[in-house]
Design a protein around this motif. Structure first.
Motif, PDB file in Angstrom:
ATOM      1  N   LEU A   1      11.742   1.314  -7.130  1.00 60.01           N
ATOM      2  CA  LEU A   1      10.408   1.957  -6.947  1.00 60.01           C
ATOM      3  C   LEU A   1       9.559   2.058  -8.207  1.00 60.01           C
ATOM      4  O   LEU A   1       8.387   2.445  -8.013  1.00 60.01           O
ATOM      5  CB  LEU A   1      10.636   3.455  -6.532  1.00 60.01           C
ATOM      6  CG  LEU A   1      11.548   3.549  -5.243  1.00 60.01           C
ATOM      7  CD1 LEU A   1      11.628   5.335  -5.438  1.00 60.01           C
ATOM      8  CD2 LEU A   1      10.435   3.078  -4.210  1.00 60.01           C
TER       9      LEU A   1
ATOM     10  N   ASP B   1       0.993   8.506 -10.117  1.00 60.56           N
ATOM     11  CA  ASP B   1       0.684   7.113  -9.470  1.00 60.56           C
ATOM     12  C   ASP B   1       1.444   6.026 -10.395  1.00 60.56           C
ATOM     13  O   ASP B   1       1.291   4.671 -10.110  1.00 60.56           O
ATOM     14  CB  ASP B   1      -0.795   6.780  -9.251  1.00 60.56           C
ATOM     15  CG  ASP B   1      -1.464   6.416 -10.307  1.00 60.56           C
ATOM     16  OD1 ASP B   1      -0.659   6.783 -11.668  1.00 60.56           O
ATOM     17  OD2 ASP B   1      -2.752   6.009 -10.564  1.00 60.56           O
TER      18      ASP B   1
ATOM     19  N   ARG C   1       0.967  -1.407  -0.038  1.00 61.52           N
ATOM     20  CA  ARG C   1      -0.088   0.204   0.024  1.00 61.52           C
ATOM     21  C   ARG C   1       0.989   1.423   0.089  1.00 61.52           C
ATOM     22  O   ARG C   1       1.653   1.338   0.768  1.00 61.52           O
ATOM     23  CB  ARG C   1      -0.852  -0.013   1.165  1.00 61.52           C
ATOM     24  CG  ARG C   1      -1.921   1.357   1.085  1.00 61.52           C
ATOM     25  CD  ARG C   1      -2.614   1.389   2.580  1.00 61.52           C
ATOM     26  NE  ARG C   1      -3.716   0.128   2.819  1.00 61.52           N
ATOM     27  CZ  ARG C   1      -4.635   0.130   2.399  1.00 61.52           C
ATOM     28  NH1 ARG C   1      -5.324   1.200   1.634  1.00 61.52           N
ATOM     29  NH2 ARG C   1      -5.660  -0.844   2.748  1.00 61.52           N
ATOM     30  N   TRP C   2       0.681   2.157  -1.037  1.00 65.85           N
ATOM     31  CA  TRP C   2       1.645   3.222  -1.084  1.00 65.85           C
ATOM     32  C   TRP C   2       0.407   4.598  -0.862  1.00 65.85           C
ATOM     33  O   TRP C   2      -0.571   4.460  -1.211  1.00 65.85           O
ATOM     34  CB  TRP C   2       2.257   3.402  -2.624  1.00 65.85           C
ATOM     35  CG  TRP C   2       3.638   2.671  -2.374  1.00 65.85           C
ATOM     36  CD1 TRP C   2       4.033   1.901  -1.594  1.00 65.85           C
ATOM     37  CD2 TRP C   2       4.587   2.509  -3.467  1.00 65.85           C
ATOM     38  NE1 TRP C   2       5.133   0.964  -1.939  1.00 65.85           N
ATOM     39  CE2 TRP C   2       5.642   1.682  -2.983  1.00 65.85           C
ATOM     40  CE3 TRP C   2       4.560   3.161  -4.726  1.00 65.85           C
ATOM     41  CZ2 TRP C   2       6.511   1.491  -3.856  1.00 65.85           C
ATOM     42  CZ3 TRP C   2       5.875   2.982  -5.457  1.00 65.85           C
ATOM     43  CH2 TRP C   2       6.795   2.179  -5.124  1.00 65.85           C
ATOM     44  N   TYR C   3       0.767   5.798  -0.878  1.00 65.24           N
ATOM     45  CA  TYR C   3       0.112   6.878  -0.822  1.00 65.24           C
ATOM     46  C   TYR C   3       0.824   7.788  -1.765  1.00 65.24           C
ATOM     47  O   TYR C   3       1.856   8.218  -1.698  1.00 65.24           O
ATOM     48  CB  TYR C   3       0.270   7.329   0.711  1.00 65.24           C
ATOM     49  CG  TYR C   3      -0.597   6.331   1.825  1.00 65.24           C
ATOM     50  CD1 TYR C   3      -1.691   6.181   1.821  1.00 65.24           C
ATOM     51  CD2 TYR C   3       0.345   5.373   2.318  1.00 65.24           C
ATOM     52  CE1 TYR C   3      -2.359   5.319   2.760  1.00 65.24           C
ATOM     53  CE2 TYR C   3      -0.130   4.483   3.042  1.00 65.24           C
ATOM     54  CZ  TYR C   3      -1.532   4.336   3.391  1.00 65.24           C
ATOM     55  OH  TYR C   3      -2.355   3.275   4.491  1.00 65.24           O
TER      56      TYR C   3
ATOM     57  N   TYR D   1       0.450  -0.515  -5.105  1.00 62.61           N
ATOM     58  CA  TYR D   1       1.308  -0.517  -6.414  1.00 62.61           C
ATOM     59  C   TYR D   1       2.364  -1.717  -5.908  1.00 62.61           C
ATOM     60  O   TYR D   1       3.150  -1.882  -4.966  1.00 62.61           O
ATOM     61  CB  TYR D   1       2.314   0.684  -6.090  1.00 62.61           C
ATOM     62  CG  TYR D   1       3.368   0.927  -7.129  1.00 62.61           C
ATOM     63  CD1 TYR D   1       2.650   1.760  -8.317  1.00 62.61           C
ATOM     64  CD2 TYR D   1       4.372   0.447  -7.402  1.00 62.61           C
ATOM     65  CE1 TYR D   1       3.432   2.189  -9.616  1.00 62.61           C
ATOM     66  CE2 TYR D   1       5.263   0.771  -8.515  1.00 62.61           C
ATOM     67  CZ  TYR D   1       4.455   1.478  -9.428  1.00 62.61           C
ATOM     68  OH  TYR D   1       5.337   2.048 -10.491  1.00 62.61           O
TER      69      TYR D   1
END
Length: 735
Positions: A633, A678, A215-217, A233
């Motif tokens: 990433l 995103d 979970r990314w923000y 992601y």
């Protein structure tokens, strides 16, 4: 109006260009999307009469209350994956007989009849928000996604009761039905998550469980009152979502009320060995019954298997398996089947290593054509796209008729020339659709500005061919025609283009060089079409000689060329930019190689930053837009195809990362990044900026509030171009 403002407000001159074509079975009518003019971003649904050559509006969002500010998050994410910056009706579907179309506006569901006298659009009382509606082949139902559930609604019904019902849903917030997961949409070009059976009796759907995905923000500091956007992601080396397939029978609304949602028929394969689902859909089997076809791909992407499945039992059978020691490319348009049941597939030729189109194992494309994809299969006709041998900047269409033995490039009218030369007749970029022996061809060329859209009836019969044209309404660029020279540079024959100012005279003072690459997989910039060079020409008018080079890793040349970046996304692509510059300097005396700038976006942004960090002797200033800095990433499917996993290939990630190069910065570097991106998240630029600060290296960061991977606001997009020019000119003043 300035060109940067015009470029932004016209969505790079795509507004007003017809697109998203659907053809009737008899080839007499063509549905398409287009705005009413070159700046109308509220796209309308149109139909073209191929017999009369006339166009008519079927649905206009201006009159239906469209509100593109009020889109559901799932639809915004879908549009971001498609790089869809327009509004209004951005997609639609039609039934098999071409009698009905469905679409969504502002999360509401509409349909419009394509035949008869009453063709006014009507809204259906579906559960909102509606995402990705698809009409059934018979035109009587619409399946769609809402709130993570897959639903179906009847088009016929009482005023307030159209039998809106759930086909599949889970109580788990991490599970969705009928939507493509992130890597499928972003990297596999699979933007769909459900498919109607040919007879409309069932829907094949994906069930996506993202509970194991990171979970990314994504945050926008300019709006501190808003909660950060949470997204799942799958970064390189981490867990992907679990994707399953199920067949969901579609019963009548009365039976559904009585018996409840249908029990899914699960279609299972070895998910451990083949976790990715690149394609899925249906065909009609030899017995005339619907059959499921789908592909599974291994995580290392060296194996791709085509399966068939019985929709009644879910029983799976392997059809074929392709392997490659580097990776197997997912090719557009396949698998497909002719009306005679022949499997249409794209695979590498075992002798020459090139990709070819096959029909039931027989090659139907020449060995010297660089195949890009199958466009359509119409009966026993196959339309595919590719580049002629040695001409990666041209994209042509070939038509194969298995019944007559025809296999030839698609020739177009000569655009005002009575007898066009072969170079003109087959040059440029062609894309198309084919059905009912009617072909829609869009042509972009260096011979004219913009896009021409031709409708060819009796396309496979030259002597009976009839041609009409769908008008393009895009604005003409307020810019001189591109002044472009293309060639193949050096021993590796790197495709290159040099763009000079319209006002520059031979023998004049040498110009500072601005290199403008993408330079990475799945994208070309050296193409034989004026539209490919509009931004480059504008930069040239500001006083630069703009050099574009498609080095190793880019498509169009060959499989080995594309795979040359395996386990190293840095050294080969940078070496080719340097070699292209040296070759250009030897060919043209107008280049001042003591003043060389470079700019790019996404992979091009990565390459721009890479250039000034590792070759400051060659590159003197860089603008890196939305750059990938640390490949750890970036997402699994893209990154692991080229670099493997971080655990398995740590040295490959080290070679390709830019963080360790921060201390080497000697030249001006500007990084531009959307805070709401995103795809390439802002963390890339933030971490690079922190590393540069720790090393005491001055640099510039331009954060864009509320902007995703590609800026779409006209004011922002315009000013970005102006700021880049100012920064580059300041950085290239010389000693």
């Amino acid at each position: 109006m300035s060109f940067p403002r015009q470029l932004a407000r016209t969505r790079r001159f795509t507004t007003g260009v017809p697109r998203a074509f659907q053809i009737s079975p008899d080839g007499a009518r063509v549905a398409f999307l287009r705005g009413r003019d070159g700046v109308d971003t509220a796209t309308c649904l149109w139909v073209h009469d191929a017999e009369r050559g006339t166009d008519a509006v079927l649905a206009d969002p201006h009159t239906l209350g469209a509100d593109d500010e009020n889109l559901p998050p799932e639809e915004r994410a879908r549009r971001e994956r498609l790089r869809e910056s327009g509004g209004g009706i951005v997609s639609y579907s039609v039934d098999e007989a071409f009698t009905r179309a469905v679409f969504t506006l502002s999360g509401r569901l509409f349909y419009v009849d394509l035949v008869g006298d009453d063709t006014d659009p009507r809204e259906l009382p579906a559960t909102t928000p509606v995402v990705d509606p698809r009409v059934s082949p018979r035109g009587d139902h619409v399946a769609y996604v809402s709130g993570g559930a897959l639903r179906v609604i009847d088009i016929a019904g009482a005023e307030d009761d159209h039998g809106d019902r759930v086909l599949a849903q889970d109580d788990d917030e991490h599970v969705t039905w009928g939507l493509a997961d992130f890597v499928a949409a972003e990297e596999m070009d699979r933007i769909r998550g459900f498919w109607w059976a040919p007879d409309g009796s069932a829907v094949l759907a994906t069930r996506v469980d993202e509970s194991a995905v990171l979970r990314w923000y994504v945050d926008d500091p300019a709006s501190p009152e808003q909660e950060p956007t949470a997204l799942r992601y799958p970064a390189a080396g981490t867990d992907n979502p679990a994707v399953r397939l199920a067949v969901l029978p579609v019963a009548s609304s009365a039976a559904h009320r009585k018996e409840g949602p249908p029990a899914p028929v699960w279609v299972e394969w070895d998910h451990e060995a083949l976790p990715y689902l690149p394609t899925a859909g249906w065909t009609t089997g030899p017995d005339g019954n619907p059959t499921i076809v789908f592909t599974g791909q291994s995580r290392d992407q060296r194996t791709l298997t085509l399966f068939s499945a019985d929709p009644a039992t879910g029983l799976v059978a392997e059809v074929r398996t392709d392997t490659d020691d580097v990776w197997v490319e997912i090719m557009p348009g396949v698998p497909a089947h002719t009306s005679g049941g022949a499997l249409v597939w794209i695979a590498r030729d075992t002798e020459g290593g090139t990709r070819r189109v096959y029909a039931d194992g027989r090659a139907v494309s020449p060995a010297d054509v660089y195949v890009r994809g199958v466009v359509d299969v119409d009966g026993d006709r196959i339309l595919y796209s590719g580049s002629p041998a040695g001409r990666p900047g041209d994209v042509s269409l070939w038509l194969v008729d298995l019944g007559t033995g025809l296999s030839a490039p698609v020739e177009l009218p000569g655009h005002g020339r009575s007898q066009p030369t072969d170079a003109v007749a087959h040059s440029g970029l062609r894309s198309g659709r084919l059905r009912g022996d009617t072909m829609v061809v869009q042509h972009r060329s260096m011979e004219f500005t913009g896009v021409r859209t031709l409708v060819l009836r009796n396309a496979s019969t030259e002597t009976r061919r009839e041609v009409t044209e769908i008008a393009g309404l895009a604005e003409a660029p307020d810019l001189p025609d591109p002044r472009v020279t293309t060639w193949r540079a050096g021993a590796r024959e790197i495709p290159c283009a040099l763009v000079l100012p319209s006002w520059y005279q031979e023998g004049g003072r040498p110009l500072p060089v601005l290199m403008a690459p993408y330079g990475g997989p799945h994208a070309q910039r050296v193409l034989n079409a004026r539209g490919a060079y509009l931004s480059a020409q504008w930069f040239a008018e500001q006083g630069f000689a703009v050099l574009i080079a498609d080095g190793r890793g880019t498509p169009g040349v060959g499989v080995e060329w594309e795979q040359s970046v395996h386990l190293d996304l840095a050294a080969p692509v940078l070496e080719d930019q340097v070699d292209a510059l040296r070759d250009a300097a030897e060919r043209f005396d107008c280049l001042d190689t003591s003043r060389v700038g470079i700019h790019g976006w996404s992979f091009g942004g990565y390459l721009a930053a890479l250039a000034v960090l590792r070759r400051p002797d060659v590159f003197h200033a860089a603008v890196a837009g939305a750059p990938v800095i640390d490949w750890r990433l970036y997402d699994t499917h893209y990154t692991e195809r080229y670099l493997g996993t971080p655990e398995g290939e740590p040295e490959a990630y080290g070679r390709s990362s830019l963080l360790e190069d921060a201390g080497k910065l000697e030249r001006p570097l500007m990084m531009i990044h959307g805070l709401s991106d995103d795809n390439v998240v802002f963390a890339h630029t933030q971490r690079m900026s922190s590393a540069l600060l720790a090393a005491g290296k001055p640099h510039t960061v331009l954060p864009l509030s509320g902007v995703t991977h590609s800026p779409s606001d006209p004011v922002v997009a315009e000013n970005l171009l102006l700021l880049q020019v100012r920064f580059l000119k300041d950085g290239l003043k010389g000693e």
